[in-house]
Write a protein that holds these residues in place. Structure first.
Motif, PDB file in Angstrom:
ATOM      1  N   ILE A 262      38.959   7.985  37.435  1.00  8.00           N
ATOM      2  CA  ILE A 262      40.010   8.871  37.496  1.00  8.00           C
ATOM      3  C   ILE A 262      41.121   8.590  36.343  1.00  8.00           C
ATOM      4  O   ILE A 262      41.349   9.718  35.904  1.00  8.00           O
ATOM      5  N   GLN A 263      41.633   7.382  36.179  1.00  5.63           N
ATOM      6  CA  GLN A 263      42.429   7.215  34.962  1.00  5.63           C
ATOM      7  C   GLN A 263      41.906   7.657  33.689  1.00  5.63           C
ATOM      8  O   GLN A 263      42.699   8.279  32.868  1.00  5.63           O
ATOM      9  N   LYS A 264      40.781   7.358  33.581  1.00  6.74           N
ATOM     10  CA  LYS A 264      40.127   7.845  32.077  1.00  6.74           C
ATOM     11  C   LYS A 264      40.023   9.508  32.079  1.00  6.74           C
ATOM     12  O   LYS A 264      40.450   9.977  30.933  1.00  6.74           O
ATOM     13  N   LEU A 265      39.692  10.094  33.100  1.00  5.98           N
ATOM     14  CA  LEU A 265      39.669  11.513  33.189  1.00  5.98           C
ATOM     15  C   LEU A 265      41.048  12.096  33.158  1.00  5.98           C
ATOM     16  O   LEU A 265      41.100  13.380  32.498  1.00  5.98           O
ATOM     17  N   LYS A 266      42.021  11.322  33.450  1.00  4.41           N
ATOM     18  CA  LYS A 266      43.441  11.983  33.289  1.00  4.41           C
ATOM     19  C   LYS A 266      43.642  12.353  32.074  1.00  4.41           C
ATOM     20  O   LYS A 266      44.700  13.065  31.699  1.00  4.41           O
ATOM     21  N   LEU A 267      42.978  11.729  30.801  1.00  3.59           N
ATOM     22  CA  LEU A 267      43.414  12.020  29.567  1.00  3.59           C
ATOM     23  C   LEU A 267      42.750  13.375  29.326  1.00  3.59           C
ATOM     24  O   LEU A 267      43.121  13.975  27.954  1.00  3.59           O
TER      25      LEU A 267
ATOM     26  N   THR B 186      40.195  19.799  37.702  1.00  4.21           N
ATOM     27  CA  THR B 186      39.305  20.727  38.148  1.00  4.21           C
ATOM     28  C   THR B 186      37.864  20.250  38.038  1.00  4.21           C
ATOM     29  O   THR B 186      36.977  20.158  38.687  1.00  4.21           O
ATOM     30  N   VAL B 187      37.548  18.986  37.344  1.00  4.14           N
ATOM     31  CA  VAL B 187      36.420  18.337  37.098  1.00  4.14           C
ATOM     32  C   VAL B 187      36.276  17.463  38.404  1.00  4.14           C
ATOM     33  O   VAL B 187      35.285  17.640  39.164  1.00  4.14           O
ATOM     34  N   VAL B 188      37.284  17.054  38.891  1.00  4.69           N
ATOM     35  CA  VAL B 188      37.544  16.076  40.128  1.00  4.69           C
ATOM     36  C   VAL B 188      37.288  17.185  41.133  1.00  4.69           C
ATOM     37  O   VAL B 188      36.357  16.725  42.233  1.00  4.69           O
ATOM     38  N   LEU B 189      37.641  18.097  41.502  1.00  3.73           N
ATOM     39  CA  LEU B 189      37.464  19.088  42.603  1.00  3.73           C
ATOM     40  C   LEU B 189      36.106  19.732  42.570  1.00  3.73           C
ATOM     41  O   LEU B 189      35.603  19.775  43.790  1.00  3.73           O
ATOM     42  N   ASP B 190      35.672  19.750  41.367  1.00  3.52           N
ATOM     43  CA  ASP B 190      34.215  20.467  41.410  1.00  3.52           C
ATOM     44  C   ASP B 190      33.225  19.404  41.861  1.00  3.52           C
ATOM     45  O   ASP B 190      32.469  19.515  42.588  1.00  3.52           O
ATOM     46  N   LYS B 191      33.337  17.906  41.606  1.00  2.16           N
ATOM     47  CA  LYS B 191      32.487  17.035  41.962  1.00  2.16           C
ATOM     48  C   LYS B 191      32.714  16.751  43.407  1.00  2.16           C
ATOM     49  O   LYS B 191      31.688  16.268  44.295  1.00  2.16           O
ATOM     50  N   MET B 192      33.981  17.077  43.903  1.00  2.00           N
ATOM     51  CA  MET B 192      34.139  16.730  45.413  1.00  2.00           C
ATOM     52  C   MET B 192      33.981  17.815  46.339  1.00  2.00           C
ATOM     53  O   MET B 192      34.076  17.914  47.332  1.00  2.00           O
ATOM     54  N   SER B 193      33.487  19.139  45.602  1.00  5.77           N
ATOM     55  CA  SER B 193      33.351  20.304  46.160  1.00  5.77           C
ATOM     56  C   SER B 193      32.321  20.317  47.325  1.00  5.77           C
ATOM     57  O   SER B 193      32.697  20.769  48.790  1.00  5.77           O
ATOM     58  N   GLY B 194      31.603  19.440  47.299  1.00  2.00           N
ATOM     59  CA  GLY B 194      30.392  19.415  48.652  1.00  2.00           C
ATOM     60  C   GLY B 194      30.679  18.172  49.265  1.00  2.00           C
ATOM     61  O   GLY B 194      30.081  17.872  50.298  1.00  2.00           O
ATOM     62  N   ARG B 195      31.745  17.321  49.270  1.00  2.00           N
ATOM     63  CA  ARG B 195      32.118  16.246  49.977  1.00  2.00           C
ATOM     64  C   ARG B 195      33.404  16.340  50.880  1.00  2.00           C
ATOM     65  O   ARG B 195      33.788  15.560  51.560  1.00  2.00           O
ATOM     66  N   LYS B 196      34.262  17.537  50.787  1.00  2.00           N
ATOM     67  CA  LYS B 196      35.417  17.784  51.215  1.00  2.00           C
ATOM     68  C   LYS B 196      35.360  17.894  52.935  1.00  2.00           C
ATOM     69  O   LYS B 196      36.169  17.478  53.568  1.00  2.00           O
TER      70      LYS B 196
ATOM     71  N   LYS C 151      45.051  11.813  47.630  1.00  4.67           N
ATOM     72  CA  LYS C 151      45.485  13.222  47.250  1.00  4.67           C
ATOM     73  C   LYS C 151      44.543  13.634  46.248  1.00  4.67           C
ATOM     74  O   LYS C 151      44.734  14.846  45.973  1.00  4.67           O
ATOM     75  N   VAL C 152      44.218  12.824  45.367  1.00  4.33           N
ATOM     76  CA  VAL C 152      43.373  13.100  44.029  1.00  4.33           C
ATOM     77  C   VAL C 152      41.927  13.718  44.540  1.00  4.33           C
ATOM     78  O   VAL C 152      41.597  14.577  44.128  1.00  4.33           O
ATOM     79  N   LEU C 153      41.402  13.225  45.389  1.00  4.86           N
ATOM     80  CA  LEU C 153      40.140  13.324  45.865  1.00  4.86           C
ATOM     81  C   LEU C 153      40.190  14.413  47.107  1.00  4.86           C
ATOM     82  O   LEU C 153      39.076  15.351  46.991  1.00  4.86           O
ATOM     83  N   CYS C 154      41.359  14.559  47.866  1.00  8.27           N
ATOM     84  CA  CYS C 154      41.263  15.573  49.106  1.00  8.27           C
ATOM     85  C   CYS C 154      42.786  16.079  49.011  1.00  8.27           C
ATOM     86  O   CYS C 154      43.467  15.898  49.983  1.00  8.27           O
ATOM     87  N   PRO C 155      42.981  16.920  48.117  1.00 10.45           N
ATOM     88  CA  PRO C 155      44.420  17.308  47.928  1.00 10.45           C
ATOM     89  C   PRO C 155      44.729  18.234  48.654  1.00 10.45           C
ATOM     90  O   PRO C 155      46.116  18.523  49.162  1.00 10.45           O
ATOM     91  N   ASP C 156      44.055  19.068  49.405  1.00 13.75           N
ATOM     92  CA  ASP C 156      44.227  20.115  50.311  1.00 13.75           C
ATOM     93  C   ASP C 156      44.181  19.531  52.005  1.00 13.75           C
ATOM     94  O   ASP C 156      44.166  20.375  52.758  1.00 13.75           O
ATOM     95  N   ARG C 157      44.114  18.209  52.095  1.00 17.71           N
ATOM     96  CA  ARG C 157      43.697  17.767  53.474  1.00 17.71           C
ATOM     97  C   ARG C 157      45.240  16.906  53.760  1.00 17.71           C
ATOM     98  O   ARG C 157      45.537  16.022  52.738  1.00 17.71           O
ATOM     99  N   ASN C 158      45.726  16.884  54.761  1.00 16.90           N
ATOM    100  CA  ASN C 158      46.958  15.920  55.256  1.00 16.90           C
ATOM    101  C   ASN C 158      46.144  14.957  55.761  1.00 16.90           C
ATOM    102  O   ASN C 158      45.992  14.894  57.108  1.00 16.90           O
TER     103      ASN C 158
END
Length: 430
Positions: A356-361, A367-377, A409-416
């Protein structure tokens, strides 16, 4: 002798008959078992009225099974001394099954009998090998295994050499696959002897060229057969490792690499994760390029995404300068953590944090993280981020909890989600 055995073993049946005769018919009906009956392996419809000979051996077999069930090995051995005479019955139609039964029972009793000797094993195996042809090769192989386990390597090899040269008309053709297996294990014994010679050669200062030549002869004997055996599709893991070790010793790296590549990528062979593991380990030992190593690990990932070598794969991907490799690293890490076996692994979560730290560059990292997490949320919150997980992780592995809490919050930003660690907010990375 068997008439006496029948009379002795049949007393219990007589007593039961006498007792049953004193009961009325209704009591008999009440006592009748409703459990399904177990029939013998071979049932001749015309032998319901069995002879005294067959009845004696049936009762004998029942007592052998009873003694073995209760681990009374001496008693089982005494009954077993009589039972092989069943093979002398020329009228019974289950000879093949009875031979295998005697083979299995005899070896099981010897394995567990406290006073069994090697001579007893040799006697049983030789007798069973020559009692028929159907099981000759497999009995020979099992005999060699037993000798091998007790350190009689040369004797074990002799047994396999005899079996390898065994021929008997159509039976030899019908057992061609077993013959190949015999050849493979004979070559494996050549490898074991080669290892012993290599150790002796390495630790002694008095060995000459003759000893070195003898060791090389064992290598040639083993390699010729192993190379031929490996042309047959199958899972040959221990044979592959033995062959590659010898090739490496003689610095024939091209042949070793060819063997491992064929084993991993030949479509005629069944999918085998170990084949890719062996190839990767070989490449790593010989400092192959990262690109070659990643290619092998990519194939392994397709077969076993939860394999422990995926941590190596992530490391190689992160060391790459390509942003696509960094995104692939994220995908590999998430696939690993889909499996419960990695759920509490600190290294796996640390690698995910590093990714995640590397991707933040990158500008579009969210968008990349949310795309990879789309089937896991839908299942990741329940798999990793419940209040139960927070309580358990805080008690057992506080460092793991901090890493996970920083990623919620990085992996599941829309969940409390109520997964937080002291001093770390669930919305930011530390």
């Amino acid at each position: 002798m068997m008439d006496d055995l029948e009379g002795e073993l049949g007393r219990h049946d007589i007593l039961e008959d006498d007792q049953d005769s004193s009961d009325n018919d209704s009591t008999k009906r009440q006592r009748k078992s409703k459990l399904p009956l177990v029939y013998p392996m071979c049932v001749d419809t015309e032998t319901l009225k069995e002879s005294g000979f067959h009845k004696s051996y049936r009762i004998c077999l029942e007592h052998i099974r009873e003694a073995m069930l209760h681990h009374r090995w001496q008693e089982a051995a005494e009954y077993m001394a009589c039972y092989p005479q069943m093979l002398e019955d020329i009228n019974q139609g289950c000879k093949k099954e009875n031979k295998e039964l005697i083979w299995r029972l005899s070896t099981e009793i010897l394995h567990n009998h406290p006073n069994s000797k090697m001579e007893d094993y040799n006697s049983i195996y030789e007798r069973m090998k020559h009692s028929g042809l159907k099981h000759y090769l497999m009995i020979s192989l099992e005999h060699s295994f037993h000798l091998m386990l007790h350190g009689h390597i040369e004797d074990a090899k002799h047994q396999l050499c005899v079996a390898e040269s065994w021929r008997y008309g159509k039976e030899a053709a019908a057992q061609s696959q077993k013959t190949k297996l015999i050849q493979a294990y004979r070559s494996l014994l050549d490898y074991i002897i080669w290892c012993d010679k290599k150790f002796t050669f390495a630790t002694s200062d008095n060995l000459g060229t003759d000893d070195n030549q003898e060791m090389h002869n064992y290598f040639r004997q083993a390699s010729v057969n192993l190379k031929e055996i490996l042309k047959n599709p199958g899972v040959w893991d221990p044979f592959i490792l033995s062959y590659v070790e010898m090739l490496e010793f003689y610095e024939d790296h091209n042949e070793a690499l060819n063997v491992l590549n064929d084993y991993a990528y030949d479509k005629n062979f069944p999918p085998n994760p170990n084949a890719h593991v062996f190839l990767y380990q070989y490449l790593k030992r010989h400092d192959a390029s990262d690109k070659k190593q990643m290619k092998v690990l990519q194939s392994l990932c397709a077969l076993v995404p939860s394999h422990e070598l995926m941590l190596d794969y992530i490391c190689l991907l992160l060391d790459s300068e390509k942003t696509s490799d960094h995104q692939r690293a994220l995908e590999v890490a998430l696939e690993m953590l889909d499996f419960a076996c990695w759920r509490n692994n600190l290294n796996a979560w640390k690698w995910l944090e590093a990714i995640i730290q590397k991707l933040k560059l990158q500008k579009d990292w969210k968008t990349v993280v949310l795309d990879k997490m789309s089937g896991r949320k839908d299942f990741w919150p329940a798999l990793h981020f419940t209040s139960f997980h927070a309580s358990k992780d805080s008690e057992e592995n506080p460092e793991l909890m901090e890493v996970k809490a920083s990623l919620v919050k990085v992996l599941c930003p829309d969940r409390n989600l109520k997964y937080t660690a002291g001093g770390v907010t669930s919305g930011e990375l530390t």
